[in-house]
Design an enzyme around this catalytic site. Structure first.
Site, PDB file in Angstrom:
ATOM      1  N   HIS A 174       0.793  -1.338   0.126  1.00  0.00           N
ATOM      2  CA  HIS A 174      -0.076  -0.049   0.117  1.00  0.00           C
ATOM      3  C   HIS A 174       0.899   1.212   0.076  1.00  0.00           C
ATOM      4  O   HIS A 174       1.702   1.607   0.997  1.00  0.00           O
ATOM      5  CB  HIS A 174      -0.880  -0.017   1.264  1.00  0.00           C
ATOM      6  CG  HIS A 174      -2.093   0.946   1.101  1.00  0.00           C
ATOM      7  ND1 HIS A 174      -3.012   0.935   0.399  1.00  0.00           N
ATOM      8  CD2 HIS A 174      -2.262   2.044   2.062  1.00  0.00           C
ATOM      9  CE1 HIS A 174      -3.839   1.928   0.402  1.00  0.00           C
ATOM     10  NE2 HIS A 174      -3.333   2.769   1.531  1.00  0.00           N
ATOM     11  N   HIS A 176       1.019   5.415  -1.341  1.00  0.00           N
ATOM     12  CA  HIS A 176       0.523   6.721  -2.321  1.00  0.00           C
ATOM     13  C   HIS A 176       1.634   7.593  -2.522  1.00  0.00           C
ATOM     14  O   HIS A 176       2.159   8.286  -1.608  1.00  0.00           O
ATOM     15  CB  HIS A 176      -0.611   7.463  -1.455  1.00  0.00           C
ATOM     16  CG  HIS A 176      -1.679   6.864  -0.830  1.00  0.00           C
ATOM     17  ND1 HIS A 176      -2.546   6.332  -1.534  1.00  0.00           N
ATOM     18  CD2 HIS A 176      -1.905   6.390   0.522  1.00  0.00           C
ATOM     19  CE1 HIS A 176      -3.594   5.686  -0.739  1.00  0.00           C
ATOM     20  NE2 HIS A 176      -3.124   5.849   0.381  1.00  0.00           N
ATOM     21  N   GLN A 190       2.485  11.302  -1.291  1.00  0.00           N
ATOM     22  CA  GLN A 190       2.405  11.840  -0.023  1.00  0.00           C
ATOM     23  C   GLN A 190       4.007  11.707   0.717  1.00  0.00           C
ATOM     24  O   GLN A 190       4.337  12.125   1.347  1.00  0.00           O
ATOM     25  CB  GLN A 190       1.748  10.808   0.910  1.00  0.00           C
ATOM     26  CG  GLN A 190       0.144  10.889   0.508  1.00  0.00           C
ATOM     27  CD  GLN A 190      -0.743  10.130   1.292  1.00  0.00           C
ATOM     28  OE1 GLN A 190      -0.481   9.685   2.182  1.00  0.00           O
ATOM     29  NE2 GLN A 190      -1.949  10.243   0.776  1.00  0.00           N
ATOM     30  N   ARG A 212      -5.189  15.174   6.841  1.00  0.00           N
ATOM     31  CA  ARG A 212      -5.779  14.991   5.615  1.00  0.00           C
ATOM     32  C   ARG A 212      -5.732  16.511   4.874  1.00  0.00           C
ATOM     33  O   ARG A 212      -5.596  16.374   3.593  1.00  0.00           O
ATOM     34  CB  ARG A 212      -7.103  14.302   5.416  1.00  0.00           C
ATOM     35  CG  ARG A 212      -7.576  13.932   4.392  1.00  0.00           C
ATOM     36  CD  ARG A 212      -8.894  13.324   4.496  1.00  0.00           C
ATOM     37  NE  ARG A 212     -10.022  13.948   4.826  1.00  0.00           N
ATOM     38  CZ  ARG A 212     -11.306  13.638   4.534  1.00  0.00           C
ATOM     39  NH1 ARG A 212     -11.589  12.681   3.906  1.00  0.00           N
ATOM     40  NH2 ARG A 212     -12.176  14.732   4.948  1.00  0.00           N
ATOM     41  N   HIS A 243     -11.775   3.753  -3.349  1.00  0.00           N
ATOM     42  CA  HIS A 243     -10.997   4.311  -2.511  1.00  0.00           C
ATOM     43  C   HIS A 243     -11.421   3.798  -1.028  1.00  0.00           C
ATOM     44  O   HIS A 243     -10.635   3.558  -0.340  1.00  0.00           O
ATOM     45  CB  HIS A 243     -11.034   6.193  -2.323  1.00  0.00           C
ATOM     46  CG  HIS A 243     -10.325   6.602  -1.306  1.00  0.00           C
ATOM     47  ND1 HIS A 243     -11.006   6.775  -0.133  1.00  0.00           N
ATOM     48  CD2 HIS A 243      -9.115   7.155  -1.323  1.00  0.00           C
ATOM     49  CE1 HIS A 243     -10.041   7.534   0.706  1.00  0.00           C
ATOM     50  NE2 HIS A 243      -8.939   7.629   0.071  1.00  0.00           N
ATOM     51  N   ARG A 269     -16.570   5.628   2.351  1.00  0.00           N
ATOM     52  CA  ARG A 269     -16.887   6.968   2.287  1.00  0.00           C
ATOM     53  C   ARG A 269     -16.556   7.809   1.282  1.00  0.00           C
ATOM     54  O   ARG A 269     -17.224   8.836   1.069  1.00  0.00           O
ATOM     55  CB  ARG A 269     -16.166   7.601   3.527  1.00  0.00           C
ATOM     56  CG  ARG A 269     -14.463   7.655   3.563  1.00  0.00           C
ATOM     57  CD  ARG A 269     -14.028   8.286   4.614  1.00  0.00           C
ATOM     58  NE  ARG A 269     -12.684   7.974   5.064  1.00  0.00           N
ATOM     59  CZ  ARG A 269     -11.458   8.473   4.482  1.00  0.00           C
ATOM     60  NH1 ARG A 269     -11.613   9.496   3.406  1.00  0.00           N
ATOM     61  NH2 ARG A 269     -10.351   7.888   4.708  1.00  0.00           N
ATOM     62  N   GLU A 300     -10.584   3.048   8.987  1.00  0.00           N
ATOM     63  CA  GLU A 300      -9.048   3.599   9.567  1.00  0.00           C
ATOM     64  C   GLU A 300      -9.477   4.257  10.951  1.00  0.00           C
ATOM     65  O   GLU A 300      -8.683   4.686  11.815  1.00  0.00           O
ATOM     66  CB  GLU A 300      -8.677   4.452   8.660  1.00  0.00           C
ATOM     67  CG  GLU A 300      -7.218   4.997   8.948  1.00  0.00           C
ATOM     68  CD  GLU A 300      -6.432   5.538   7.882  1.00  0.00           C
ATOM     69  OE1 GLU A 300      -7.184   5.803   6.665  1.00  0.00           O
ATOM     70  OE2 GLU A 300      -5.182   5.754   8.164  1.00  0.00           O
ATOM     71  N   HIS A 342      -6.162  -1.128   6.358  1.00  0.00           N
ATOM     72  CA  HIS A 342      -6.060  -0.770   7.738  1.00  0.00           C
ATOM     73  C   HIS A 342      -7.109  -1.611   8.379  1.00  0.00           C
ATOM     74  O   HIS A 342      -6.910  -2.358   9.512  1.00  0.00           O
ATOM     75  CB  HIS A 342      -6.817   0.695   8.057  1.00  0.00           C
ATOM     76  CG  HIS A 342      -5.810   1.831   7.007  1.00  0.00           C
ATOM     77  ND1 HIS A 342      -4.455   1.617   7.429  1.00  0.00           N
ATOM     78  CD2 HIS A 342      -6.106   2.462   6.137  1.00  0.00           C
ATOM     79  CE1 HIS A 342      -3.955   2.659   6.484  1.00  0.00           C
ATOM     80  NE2 HIS A 342      -4.989   3.065   5.844  1.00  0.00           N
ATOM     81  N   ASP A 385       2.237   3.208   2.794  1.00  0.00           N
ATOM     82  CA  ASP A 385       1.020   4.193   3.055  1.00  0.00           C
ATOM     83  C   ASP A 385       1.698   5.615   2.801  1.00  0.00           C
ATOM     84  O   ASP A 385       1.906   6.165   1.734  1.00  0.00           O
ATOM     85  CB  ASP A 385       0.111   3.873   4.277  1.00  0.00           C
ATOM     86  CG  ASP A 385      -0.875   4.584   4.371  1.00  0.00           C
ATOM     87  OD1 ASP A 385      -1.512   5.267   3.232  1.00  0.00           O
ATOM     88  OD2 ASP A 385      -1.777   4.463   5.067  1.00  0.00           O
TER      89      ASP A 385
END
Ligand code: ZN
Length: 413
Positions: free
Chosen positions: A36, A38, A41, A63, A188, A191, A217, A251, A302
């Site tokens: 995992h 991204h 980031q 976030r 994703h 949510r 999470e 998660h 992550d």
């Protein structure tokens, strides 16, 4: 011994007479699987650690900082940052990475002329670095349960499953440009995508590929899921999707005992990201209970606050030791940690392997320096635990991908 493709052709102590061989004074583990990531980031890792007195800084405020980073990132920056990240993953012993990718569109929110522009940059970065990559373009549609996206999320958004599938299909030629790249798909999170579209994405998608999504999470996310769907996130997934080995749930920090047992028995796998989960104050995954029920899990970096797989394995084990107040959290701790994260990580990337090293299988490995004092004195019985519980990147002699050095100590560019 390996052939020109990097596939293992013989394994054993006796070297065939006609084979040239390079001797390395080290111990090889199978390459770690990063399930995992991204990549963008990594451009802000460590830059969100100044906490204003008298304020609350948590996942949700972090976030906002992450969205600010995502707002201006160009395709060139995406490729540069990902290239640096992937080189450092190799330096830490990872040989493959699953890129959970949702930074799809230009800074105004319009699709690029090449729908998969940003994903193609990630594949190009992996090729430059020499790491294996599974690109998982994910469907991102909403701001939160039942809410329209915020302006800061505009680069992530596909409005319909049709739009998402066009993006996914456009990613196929990007992946085809690099022999070590594969494709996955997913959403994703609950949510970020309407429940009906989560089901449609799975049902209409390419079911021969791994399916990834974030789940449970944060406590607030669980509460909003209960209010919007009448069920907790993992509970909803268990009740509405045919969870199996194809699914990789990232998660799952907040589960009831019943969800934990059911998820373990479903065959779906969890992707744990202990460095990031700790950094964001997510909570502690019920790993002892999940493992006891037969659950399988991989690890991921992550947000990339930590790139060392051994540090992440220690975080996992020590979190459980602290809450259970005992040391033997797993039968044969180091072996369990390496074994489950290797095989679950391979499946997360869409790979099938028979063993750590096997005839006909690619030679992907990380080699630890047996001259290092703690490893030199360990002996066979303690060598693996000594690596898992004490090693860091300075203990690594090199990392092999398809039988070639993708990183060698002292040769880092
Ligand atoms: Zn994530």
């Amino acid at each position: 011994g390996v052939d020109e493709q990097g596939l293992i052709r013989y394994l054993g102590a006796e070297k065939p007479a006609d084979v040239a061989i390079e001797t390395v004074p080290g111990a090889a583990l199978p390459g770690f699987q990063n399930a995992h990531s991204h990549a963008f980031q990594y451009g802000m890792a460590g830059h969100a650690e100044q906490h204003e007195p008298g304020t609350r800084d948590d996942f949700w405020s972090w976030r906002e900082a992450m969205y600010a980073c995502a707002e201006t990132f160009s395709p060139e920056q995406n490729e540069q940052v990902a290239t640096t990240l992937y080189r450092h993953l190799l330096r830490n012993g990872y040989t493959s990475v699953v890129e959970f990718h949702y930074l799809h569109h230009d800074p105004t929110g319009r699709p690029y002329a090449n729908l998969a522009e940003m994903g193609e940059r990630l594949v190009a970065a992996a090729r430059t670095a020499g790491i294996k990559i599974t690109l998982v373009p994910v469907f991102y549609q909403k701001g939160d349960f039942g809410r329209e996206p915020a302006p800061r999320q505009r680069r992530f958004i596909s409005n319909t499953t049709d739009e998402y599938f066009k993006l996914l299909e456009a990613s196929r030629p990007a992946v085809a440009q690099y022999g070590r790249a594969r494709l996955g798909y997913g959403v994703h999170s609950l949510r970020a995508v309407e429940a009906a579209d989560v089901l449609a994405t799975y049902a209409q998608g390419p079911n021969d590929l791994p399916f990834h999504l974030h789940a449970a999470e944060q406590i607030l996310e669980v509460e909003r899921s209960l209010a919007h769907l009448g069920a907790r996130p993992v509970e909803w997934l268990l009740d509405n999707l045919p969870l199996s080995e194809q699914f990789h749930l990232v998660h799952c920090t907040h589960m009831t005992a019943d969800e934990t047992r059911r998820l373990a028995q479903s065959g779906a796998q969890v992707v744990l990201c202990p460095g990031t989960e700790g950094n964001l104050g997510d909570g502690i995954f019920p790993l002892v209970d999940y493992a006891a029920a037969g659950g399988r899990w991989s690890i991921g970096t992550d947000s990339h606050i930590s790139l060392n797989p051994l540090e992440d394995l220690r975080w996992l084990d020590y979190g459980q030791r602290l809450i259970h107040r005992r040391r033997n959290t797993f039968a044969d701790g180091a072996t369990t940690l390496v074994d489950t994260t290797f095989f679950a990580g391979q499946r997360a990337g869409g790979h099938r392997v028979a063993d750590y090293f096997a005839l006909g299988q690619p030679l992907d490995a990380v080699v630890y320096d047996l001259a290092q004092p703690l490893l030199a004195q360990a002996g066979p019985a303690h060598l693996l635990p000594a690596i898992v519980y004490t090693a860091d990147p300075t203990t690594i002699l090199g990392t092999l991908v398809d039988g070639q050095w993708a990183y060698q100590a002292g040769a880092m560019s």
